[in-house]
Scaffold this motif. Structure first.
Motif, PDB file in Angstrom:
ATOM      1  N   LEU A   1      23.137  41.846  28.853  1.00 37.19           N
ATOM      2  CA  LEU A   1      23.777  41.082  29.926  1.00 37.19           C
ATOM      3  C   LEU A   1      23.123  41.342  31.276  1.00 37.19           C
ATOM      4  N   ARG A   2      22.752  42.603  31.497  1.00 35.52           N
ATOM      5  CA  ARG A   2      22.219  42.961  32.813  1.00 35.52           C
ATOM      6  C   ARG A   2      20.793  42.501  33.011  1.00 35.52           C
TER       7      ARG A   2
ATOM      8  N   GLU B   1      37.358  43.558  17.661  1.00 31.97           N
ATOM      9  CA  GLU B   1      38.436  43.361  18.609  1.00 31.97           C
ATOM     10  C   GLU B   1      39.436  42.305  18.144  1.00 31.97           C
TER      11      GLU B   1
ATOM     12  N   THR C   1      32.240  44.416  28.661  1.00 36.10           N
ATOM     13  CA  THR C   1      31.202  43.736  29.427  1.00 36.10           C
ATOM     14  C   THR C   1      30.725  44.449  30.685  1.00 36.10           C
TER      15      THR C   1
ATOM     16  N   GLY D   1      28.389  40.313  35.793  1.00 28.72           N
ATOM     17  CA  GLY D   1      28.040  40.425  34.373  1.00 28.72           C
ATOM     18  C   GLY D   1      26.554  40.339  34.105  1.00 28.72           C
TER      19      GLY D   1
ATOM     20  N   GLU E   1      38.222  30.587  28.284  1.00 29.90           N
ATOM     21  CA  GLU E   1      37.691  31.272  27.097  1.00 29.90           C
ATOM     22  C   GLU E   1      38.144  32.725  27.045  1.00 29.90           C
TER      23      GLU E   1
ATOM     24  N   PRO F   1      24.254  35.592  34.477  1.00 26.52           N
ATOM     25  CA  PRO F   1      25.426  35.462  33.618  1.00 26.52           C
ATOM     26  C   PRO F   1      25.426  34.138  32.865  1.00 26.52           C
ATOM     27  N   ARG F   2      25.874  34.175  31.623  1.00 21.17           N
ATOM     28  CA  ARG F   2      25.890  32.936  30.857  1.00 21.17           C
ATOM     29  C   ARG F   2      27.330  32.487  30.676  1.00 21.17           C
ATOM     30  N   PRO F   3      27.492  31.203  30.530  1.00 24.36           N
ATOM     31  CA  PRO F   3      28.844  30.700  30.297  1.00 24.36           C
ATOM     32  C   PRO F   3      29.346  31.171  28.933  1.00 24.36           C
ATOM     33  N   LEU F   4      30.641  31.340  28.805  1.00 20.07           N
ATOM     34  CA  LEU F   4      31.209  31.733  27.520  1.00 20.07           C
ATOM     35  C   LEU F   4      31.297  30.518  26.616  1.00 20.07           C
ATOM     36  N   LEU F   5      31.075  30.734  25.329  1.00 21.20           N
ATOM     37  CA  LEU F   5      31.172  29.660  24.351  1.00 21.20           C
ATOM     38  C   LEU F   5      32.486  29.832  23.594  1.00 21.20           C
ATOM     39  N   PRO F   6      32.940  28.765  22.949  1.00 24.69           N
ATOM     40  CA  PRO F   6      34.278  28.854  22.352  1.00 24.69           C
ATOM     41  C   PRO F   6      34.391  29.872  21.219  1.00 24.69           C
ATOM     42  N   THR F   7      35.504  30.604  21.210  1.00 27.72           N
ATOM     43  CA  THR F   7      35.880  31.433  20.068  1.00 27.72           C
ATOM     44  C   THR F   7      37.089  30.768  19.432  1.00 27.72           C
TER      45      THR F   7
ATOM     46  N   THR G   1      43.308  43.747  20.792  1.00 31.24           N
ATOM     47  CA  THR G   1      42.637  44.498  21.845  1.00 31.24           C
ATOM     48  C   THR G   1      42.359  43.556  23.006  1.00 31.24           C
TER      49      THR G   1
ATOM     50  N   THR H   1      29.130  36.687  23.729  1.00 30.82           N
ATOM     51  CA  THR H   1      28.534  36.902  25.053  1.00 30.82           C
ATOM     52  C   THR H   1      28.996  38.192  25.722  1.00 30.82           C
ATOM     53  N   MET H   2      30.323  38.436  25.671  1.00 27.87           N
ATOM     54  CA  MET H   2      30.866  39.580  26.403  1.00 27.87           C
ATOM     55  C   MET H   2      30.435  40.915  25.783  1.00 27.87           C
ATOM     56  N   HIS H   3      29.868  40.873  24.584  1.00 30.76           N
ATOM     57  CA  HIS H   3      29.484  42.115  23.908  1.00 30.76           C
ATOM     58  C   HIS H   3      27.971  42.327  23.871  1.00 30.76           C
TER      59      HIS H   3
END
Lengths: 174, 316
Positions: A72-73, A117, B39, B307, B25, A77-83, B34, A66-68
């Motif tokens: 996104l714009r 990352e 974002t 975001g 998360e 905003p979407r909720p983060l899913l588990p990593t 890193t 999601t963060m990558h």
């Protein structure tokens, strides 16, 4: 709306992908599976279960991208899913990313960034249940369950037992 | 979620849970080699600080930088504010510079609301403490810290007993925490001398007591507040020594707490006044965790507010 793949077809596709992973990597010693949530994560666990039946324990993880994302714009905003990092990490490993549908390729681009990352794998490969075409980036899959020619207006709906109570792949809309 | 974070009242119950789970998360994905995520690349976050602050400003700055936003720090000292520039002119300057978010700390209650409602600025406004009113991100990081220390509850604080001790009157941290912790189901008790309780406290959804020793054994969380010496312009306490004896957290009181109870403090601490050095450094203390969790919580807030496309823009 008709099912392109049914439960038995999905099982067969995943078995074939599993054998191809073994063949391409000449064994599974350094292979780890990373599923892209939500459905890619379930598929990664299924492939791991098949590989286990074939005699190898392969570490499985999940990778939230999601963060990558580059869109996104364009959406709320979407909720983060588990990593979840696979046991032993990804450093120097042959990482197989697993997703349900390969479409524009943007999710995979984001996944490659997210992966960078977490560490530096030896190779990154891509397994998808469905490749529906319409790539917008120079990205291809190493393992494909089903090549599915679609029109850009259609969408491909993958349902998995774990969350949808049915295994199927359908083309929706026209 | 609204486009602003001015008060805990701006957040629904599900907004709060979404912030807390996003923070959890983010902790996992920034744990690797890193810490930085791309974002908020290209977005500008202005830290507009009219009051001194170490923790909150650095925390917001770190959070914004970890998300790759550009950060401009603006403190009233050394700026044109000390030449008499008004909040309006300052805001319009920031607007012209293209700020996407303004994190404001101000000595006057309601300053953040004023900035958000004024139409001077189109950026997202985040309240980082306004006078004695609210400090919503502090309450969120406190709730996140509590949730992490009681993981079996999975963010549901129903029935958890929380004591907030000290200068409730001047504390924006206490106000935001009362709103947030009760929203999450916790039972809050305020412990303070009568002079340090606000007018109308009887209408708050909390218990109030003047005696710290009568129920210390019951609490899962004891949150100590700073005695704000800079706001003590009147005679609120007879002496620091007497306050410390009656309301300070010392070894003796620490021993009487429940075995798994935790000690919190929003910082900066007056060691030896409201909290003894050994209590602050004890195994029960999560004060250092609060700082680290502050960055994660503020990253979650910035991500959720900046975001995606703003909902108000959607409506246009």
């Amino acid at each position: 709306m008709s099912a392109i793949l049914e439960s038995a077809d999905i099982v067969r596709a995943l078995k074939r992908i599993s054998h191809e992973i073994i063949e391409k990597n000449q064994g599974l010693d350094s292979v780890v599976l990373l599923g892209i949530p939500t459905r890619g994560a379930y598929l990664a666990h299924r492939i791991a279960a098949i590989l286990k039946e074939l005699g190898s324990d392969v570490p499985v993880g999940t990778l939230d991208i999601t963060m990558h994302r580059d869109d996104l714009r364009m959406r709320p905003p979407r909720p983060l899913l588990p990593t979840v990092m696979p046991i032993g990490g990804i450093e120097g490993k042959d990482v197989v990313l697993v997703d349900d549908v390969l479409f524009s390729g943007r999710t995979i681009r984001a996944a490659l960034d997210a992966l960078g990352e977490l560490g530096r794998p030896k190779t990154v490969q891509l397994a998808v249940l469905v490749d529906r075409g319409h790539r917008e980036l120079p990205i291809r899959a190493d393992y494909v369950g089903k090549n599915l020619p679609t029109s850009a207006k259609e969408s491909v709906k993958v349902s998995l037992m774990e969350i949808d109570n049915i295994d199927s792949v359908e083309i929706v809309g026209a | 979620m609204k486009n602003q974070l001015l008060s805990i009242n701006d957040l629904s119950h599900s907004d709060v849970l979404s912030i807390l789970s996003t923070a959890a998360e983010l902790e996992k994905i920034t744990d690797g080699p890193t810490k930085k995520l791309p974002t908020l690349r290209g977005r500008t976050v202005v830290n507009l600080f009219f009051e001194d602050s170490t923790r909150t400003r650095i925390s917001f700055e770190t959070a914004a930088k970890r998300l790759s936003a550009d950060v401009i720090n603006f403190s009233a000292k050394g700026s044109s504010v000390s030449k008499g520039e008004s909040l309006k002119d300052t805001a319009q300057t920031l607007q012209a510079m293209g700020a996407d978010a303004v994190v404001i700390r101000h000595g006057s209650s309601g300053a953040a609301q004023r900035l958000a409602d004024s139409g001077w600025i189109s950026a997202t406004v985040i309240n980082a403490g306004d006078g004695t009113h609210e400090h919503p991100t502090q309450a969120l990081l406190d709730a996140f810290t509590i949730s992490k220390r009681f993981p079996d509850r999975k963010g549901d604080l129903t029935g958890l007993k929380v004591a907030i001790v000290g200068d409730i009157l001047h504390s924006r941290v206490a106000r935001s925490n009362v709103l947030l912790l009760t929203k999450l189901g916790a039972h809050v008790t305020l412990i303070a001398p009568p002079t340090l309780l606000p007018v109308g406290v009887e209408s708050w959804p909390v218990d109030v007591t003047y005696n710290m020793d009568e129920s210390l054994e019951l609490f899962d969380v004891v949150m100590m507040l700073r005695i704000q010496l800079e706001r003590m312009t009147n005679f609120f306490i007879p002496s620091e020594r007497e306050y410390s004896r009656r309301y300070g957290l010392n070894e003796d009181r620490l021993r009487r707490m429940k075995t798994d109870a935790i000690v919190m403090h929003p910082g900066p601490m007056n060691r030896g006044l409201e909290i003894s050095a050994s209590s602050a450094d004890s195994g029960r203390s999560v004060i250092v965790d609060q700082v680290g969790n502050g960055v994660l919580t503020r990253m979650a807030v910035l991500y959720l507010l900046l975001g995606g496309v703003a909902l108000t823009e959607d409506a246009k």
